[in-house]
Design a protein around this motif. Structure first.
Motif, PDB file in Angstrom:
ATOM      1  N   GLN A  46      68.766 -44.075 -48.294  1.00 33.34           N
ATOM      2  CA  GLN A  46      68.695 -42.734 -48.885  1.00 33.34           C
ATOM      3  C   GLN A  46      67.429 -42.502 -49.711  1.00 33.34           C
ATOM      4  N   ALA A  80      73.926 -35.932 -55.450  1.00 31.24           N
ATOM      5  CA  ALA A  80      74.171 -35.452 -54.082  1.00 31.24           C
ATOM      6  C   ALA A  80      73.548 -36.385 -53.046  1.00 31.24           C
ATOM      7  N   GLU A 108      75.930 -39.151 -52.154  1.00 30.93           N
ATOM      8  CA  GLU A 108      77.238 -38.856 -51.551  1.00 30.93           C
ATOM      9  C   GLU A 108      77.412 -39.473 -50.160  1.00 30.93           C
ATOM     10  N   PRO A 109      76.371 -39.515 -49.297  1.00 28.94           N
ATOM     11  CA  PRO A 109      76.540 -40.205 -48.014  1.00 28.94           C
ATOM     12  C   PRO A 109      76.865 -41.689 -48.197  1.00 28.94           C
ATOM     13  N   GLU A 138      80.497 -41.833 -49.035  1.00 31.23           N
ATOM     14  CA  GLU A 138      81.290 -41.552 -47.834  1.00 31.23           C
ATOM     15  C   GLU A 138      81.443 -42.800 -46.970  1.00 31.23           C
ATOM     16  N   LYS A 178      85.529 -38.757 -53.239  1.00 33.25           N
ATOM     17  CA  LYS A 178      84.186 -38.259 -52.944  1.00 33.25           C
ATOM     18  C   LYS A 178      84.023 -36.798 -53.362  1.00 33.25           C
ATOM     19  N   SER A 214      81.066 -33.313 -53.480  1.00 33.64           N
ATOM     20  CA  SER A 214      80.277 -32.541 -52.523  1.00 33.64           C
ATOM     21  C   SER A 214      78.885 -33.121 -52.306  1.00 33.64           C
ATOM     22  N   ASN A 215      78.364 -32.959 -51.087  1.00 30.79           N
ATOM     23  CA  ASN A 215      76.994 -33.352 -50.791  1.00 30.79           C
ATOM     24  C   ASN A 215      75.986 -32.333 -51.302  1.00 30.79           C
ATOM     25  N   GLN A 216      76.461 -31.174 -51.782  1.00 27.03           N
ATOM     26  CA  GLN A 216      75.577 -30.119 -52.264  1.00 27.03           C
ATOM     27  C   GLN A 216      75.316 -30.309 -53.755  1.00 27.03           C
TER      28      GLN A 216
END
Length: 305
Positions: free
Chosen positions: A17, A76, A79-80, A83, A292, A294-296
């Protein structure tokens, strides 16, 4: 999905990332370091509150603190990773991301231990106002960092984190990078602080910082900057000693930074002889991993650094 406890897998996912061509200087590394630092820098030794354990920035009471403006992007970006590794707590993820980013950007290896839990509600979120104000001086730095248990040497070593990243006028109010290569960890911050002439400048937003006026600069070239708290490090005789040592000896700085950053992310955490974290949250005990988010990126618009 990784198996619970596979922190090597988490490390690899964090590294994946780091490269962000459309963000700042092309790397999420500096914002990961700031996220880890701000998650831990709320610690108060006297009341034994705050610190990285709990990941309180997930709640508006802490995440919405103007001092944390911009960190929504770092959260953000991770977040991946959450996940792919849903078992890890945010408190561990954010601190590990800072340690990994430092090493991947050429810095020292940061000793890191897992086991932090996530708060189950915002009742233990520390009050705002515990993070440093970049517009202040040496007395303010001592007030903030002595509260956490740091001495002058450790304050200066931690300031070396300004080898990474840049300021944004729409976040901290300040603007610009400290060094020429803000995605490479080094002792350049200390060298420039001592060797260049730093001139006061008031930005259009009324914020006062220091800049280097390069006589050979061309129109449109970006100015290097320093915060008032940075300049205070060379104006205060006791702190200046350490600035000079770190400017001269990169290995010494790396050793001291590794030690103090590891201490920072452990503030307030109690472990048993085997390294297991003893801190628990509210009625729930053990390793509580929050779901988890939000990715935003959402968060405060403006801050003080």
């Amino acid at each position: 999905m990784s198996n619970p406890g596979d922190y090597d897998a988490v490390r690899r996912d964090i590294v994946a990332q780091l490269k962000k061509p459309d963000y700042d200087d092309g790397s999420a590394g500096p914002v990961f370091v700031r996220l880890a630092w701000h998650s831990a820098g709320t610690y108060d030794a006297k009341s034994d509150t705050g610190g990285s354990n709990g990941a309180g920035m997930r709640y508006e009471a802490e995440g919405g603190d103007p001092a944390n403006a911009g960190l929504q992007h770092g959260r953000a970006f991770l977040e991946p990773v959450k996940e792919k590794n849903p078992w890890i707590t945010y408190a561990d993820l954010w601190t590990l991301a800072g340690a990994v980013a430092i090493e991947e950007m050429g810095g020292p290896k940061i000793p890191w231990l897992p086991g932090r839990t996530d708060l189950v509600d915002d009742s233990k979120v520390p009050p705002r106002g515990r993070l440093p104000d970049g517009a202040q001086g040496a007395d303010h730095l001592r007030f903030i960092f002595n509260r956490m248990g740091f001495n002058d040497q450790e304050i200066v070593a931690l300031a070396g984190g300004h080898n990474l990243g840049r300021c944004h006028s729409d976040r901290s109010g300040f603007e610009g990078p400290w060094v020429n290569n803000p995605t490479r960890f080094s002792n350049q911050f200390f060298k420039l602080l001592l060797r260049l002439q730093w001139t006061p400048k008031t930005l259009a937003n009324g914020v006062r910082q220091f800049v280097y006026v390069d006589p050979d600069a061309e129109e449109g070239d970006e100015q290097l900057m320093m915060l008032p708290t940075d300049v205070a490090l060379i104006e205060d005789p006791k702190m200046r000693v350490w600035v000079e040592k770190y400017a001269e000896d990169k290995d010494l700085f790396f050793e001291h930074f590794s030690n103090v950053f590891a201490k920072l992310v452990e503030l307030g955490i109690r472990r048993d002889a085997s390294g297991m974290v003893l801190n628990t949250d509210n009625v729930k005990g053990g390793y509580v991993s929050a779901p988890k988010k939000s990715n935003q990126a959402t968060g405060p618009v403006q801050a003080r650094l």
